[in-house]
Design an enzyme around this catalytic site. Structure first.
Site, mmCIF file in Angstrom:
data_model
loop_
_atom_site.group_PDB
_atom_site.id
_atom_site.type_symbol
_atom_site.label_atom_id
_atom_site.label_comp_id
_atom_site.label_asym_id
_atom_site.label_seq_id
_atom_site.Cartn_x
_atom_site.Cartn_y
_atom_site.Cartn_z
ATOM 1 N N ASN A 9 -22.847 -2.067 9.703
ATOM 2 C CA ASN A 9 -23.495 -0.822 9.290
ATOM 3 C C ASN A 9 -22.642 0.311 9.851
ATOM 4 O O ASN A 9 -22.684 0.612 11.039
ATOM 5 C CB ASN A 9 -24.909 -0.788 9.875
ATOM 6 C CG ASN A 9 -25.674 0.453 9.479
ATOM 7 O OD1 ASN A 9 -25.126 1.356 8.855
ATOM 8 N ND2 ASN A 9 -26.931 0.518 9.855
ATOM 9 N N ARG A 84 -24.012 -2.791 4.931
ATOM 10 C CA ARG A 84 -25.090 -1.902 4.521
ATOM 11 C C ARG A 84 -24.438 -0.687 3.870
ATOM 12 O O ARG A 84 -23.607 -0.006 4.479
ATOM 13 C CB ARG A 84 -25.895 -1.453 5.728
ATOM 14 C CG ARG A 84 -26.957 -0.481 5.319
ATOM 15 C CD ARG A 84 -27.324 0.427 6.446
ATOM 16 N NE ARG A 84 -28.326 1.361 5.989
ATOM 17 C CZ ARG A 84 -28.585 2.511 6.574
ATOM 18 N NH1 ARG A 84 -27.913 2.867 7.641
ATOM 19 N NH2 ARG A 84 -29.496 3.301 6.096
ATOM 20 N N HIS A 172 -34.064 3.188 2.500
ATOM 21 C CA HIS A 172 -34.743 2.188 3.346
ATOM 22 C C HIS A 172 -35.181 0.972 2.536
ATOM 23 O O HIS A 172 -36.108 0.250 2.936
ATOM 24 C CB HIS A 172 -36.014 2.763 4.022
ATOM 25 C CG HIS A 172 -35.765 3.802 5.060
ATOM 26 N ND1 HIS A 172 -36.591 4.892 5.230
ATOM 27 C CD2 HIS A 172 -34.794 3.918 5.984
ATOM 28 C CE1 HIS A 172 -36.132 5.642 6.221
ATOM 29 N NE2 HIS A 172 -35.036 5.070 6.691
ATOM 30 N N ARG A 232 -35.849 15.804 10.180
ATOM 31 C CA ARG A 232 -35.883 16.255 8.783
ATOM 32 C C ARG A 232 -37.277 16.784 8.438
ATOM 33 O O ARG A 232 -38.276 16.196 8.827
ATOM 34 C CB ARG A 232 -35.548 15.104 7.831
ATOM 35 C CG ARG A 232 -34.138 14.589 7.971
ATOM 36 C CD ARG A 232 -33.836 13.581 6.853
ATOM 37 N NE ARG A 232 -32.686 12.770 7.193
ATOM 38 C CZ ARG A 232 -32.671 11.442 7.203
ATOM 39 N NH1 ARG A 232 -33.745 10.757 6.845
ATOM 40 N NH2 ARG A 232 -31.594 10.774 7.533
ATOM 41 N N GLU A 376 -33.687 -5.432 9.259
ATOM 42 C CA GLU A 376 -32.756 -5.058 8.193
ATOM 43 C C GLU A 376 -31.492 -5.913 8.236
ATOM 44 O O GLU A 376 -30.984 -6.313 7.199
ATOM 45 C CB GLU A 376 -32.427 -3.563 8.303
ATOM 46 C CG GLU A 376 -33.637 -2.715 7.917
ATOM 47 C CD GLU A 376 -33.484 -1.238 8.212
ATOM 48 O OE1 GLU A 376 -33.674 -0.860 9.378
ATOM 49 O OE2 GLU A 376 -33.175 -0.467 7.286
#
Ligand code: ADP
Length: 390
Positions: A9, A84, A172, A232, A376
């Site tokens: 990743n 990823r 996601h 965010r 993940e």
């Protein structure tokens, strides 16, 4: 044959890695290289024998860091590599990273200008180091490609969609796919019925899944849309850019940076973007922290109710991510706003659920409520294995 998959990743100056064995009981060798390209570059992680290590690697780039990491894996060599990739545009499944697939990732750079170039750096480094191993791309966006047009189109002039790919993509996806499959399996209905998932980490999103397929999600063209997150803002009035530009004289870049990096829990509280720190501050009477937590939970409930419109019926809700898995208070408050959909949480089960474990926390009436730790890396390895046939 038992295969090992190296999951990568890659960020612009960081690289997370995990060597995932098919044997689920085997220790996962994993770690992080950070500050790459700078004097302070370092690698930290777990060795094949389970010890923690930290190594300074001044000025190492992605390729150098990977070489060092791979030397450290000793005889645990990978059979395939899973990357990823944040934005796959309209790619709807994990794919072998052929020239054509790489071009599509390249083409999606305008949609993910920070992430996709970094992801491609990782692919380039592993291709150089392992020209003979299969390399697979697993996309954050792919799971949401099953959304119907009425969920993914924005109500803006059509040419923005047809000529510039402006639409909702969602992110996601790996986590939503993993926990909905696992949660529905634990509930005795693998990939059947209607499930809501809330992935709550530094970035957060909700998803509605019908018979194993995403039908709506809270993130959109970029990961800024939807929930209140660590830094965010999530949804704001689209006129906000104009309001701030007109009244404060800020340019677009400054407003965009504020909405991505200085808003959310951090902006509301002025204390932290980290939920654990915020919960401590709230316990100590900080009113801004108390409000930030309440806004987070209310907006999360509102989003879950919103995406639930994509489901013919609701069988259950699944919490995951650092906050969803660990913060009983956030689960309790969020479900408290969802009584109108029949949700009812058991305070006792919710409070006593052991961290890091999966468990059912509803009170036995209404749709089920589950906590399912996400994995993940495990999901990326599983998809890589399937695509690379190793
Ligand atoms: P990322 O999105 O970077 O993968 P994580 O899924 O690890 O992040 O989630 C990070 C968030 O989880 C942080 O806000 C952190 O405070 C929160 N978190 C972790 N443990 C707890 C806890 N015990 N209680 C409340 N929040 C927690």
């Amino acid at each position: 044959m038992v295969s090992n998959i190296l999951v990568i990743n890659c960020g612009s100056s960081s690289l997370k890695y995990a060597l995932v064995s098919e044997k689920t009981d085997e220790l996962r060798i994993q770690g992080l290289a950070e500050n790459l390209g700078s004097e302070n570059a370092r690698i930290k992680g777990i060795t094949p024998t389970g010890e923690s290590f930290e190594q300074n690697v001044p000025n190492a780039d992605h390729e150098k860091a990977l070489t060092i990491i791979l030397n450290g894996l000793a005889d645990h060599k990978p059979d395939a590599i899973g990357h990823r990739i944040v934005h796959g545009g309209t790619i709807s499944e994990s794919v072998l990273l052929t020239e054509e697939a790489l071009k599509r990732i390249q083409d999606a750079i305008p949609l993910a200008p920070l992430h996709n170039p970094a992801n491609l750096l990782g692919v380039k480094a592993t291709q150089t180091l392992f020209p003979d191993l299969p390399q697979v791309g697993v996309f954050d966006t792919a799971f949401h490609q099953s959304m119907p047009a009425h969920a993914y189109r924005y109500a803006v002039p059509k040419f923005l969609y047809t000529e510039h790919n402006v639409r909702r993509y969602g992110f996601h996806g790996t986590s939503h796919a993993f926990v909905s499959e696992r949660g529905s399996e634990l509930a005795g209905a693998k990939n059947q019925g209607g499930w809501l998932t809330a992935h709550l980490g530094n970035g957060s999103s909700t998803c509605a899944i019908w018979n194993g397929k995403s039908v709506d999600t809270s993130m959109g063209l970029t990961p800024l849309e939807g929930l209140v997150m660590g830094t965010r803002s999530g949804d704001v009035d689209p006129s906000l850019h104009n309001f701030i530009a007109t009244n404060l004289g800020w340019d677009l870049a400054k407003v965009t940076k504020m909405l991505n990096n200085e808003s959310g829990l951090l902006g509301l509280s002025g204390v932290s973007n980290d939920m654990r720190t915020l919960m401590e501050a709230a316990d100590n009477g900080n009113e801004d922290a108390v409000l930030a937590i309440e806004v987070f939970c209310y907006r999360l409930a509102k989003s879950l109710a919103g995406v639930s419109c994509g489901l013919p019926k609701i069988d259950g809700l699944i919490f995951t991510g650092g906050i969803g898995e660990n913060a009983a208070l956030i689960r309790e408050k969020t479900v408290g706003y969802l009584g109108n959909l029949g949700f009812n949480i058991s305070k006792e089960k919710n409070d006593s659920l052991k961290r890091g474990t999966a468990g059912q926390v509803d009170a036995g009436t209404g749709p089920q409520i589950w906590v399912v730790p996400t994995d993940e890396e495990g999901r990326i390895a599983q998809e890589t294995r399937a695509v690379a046939k190793v």
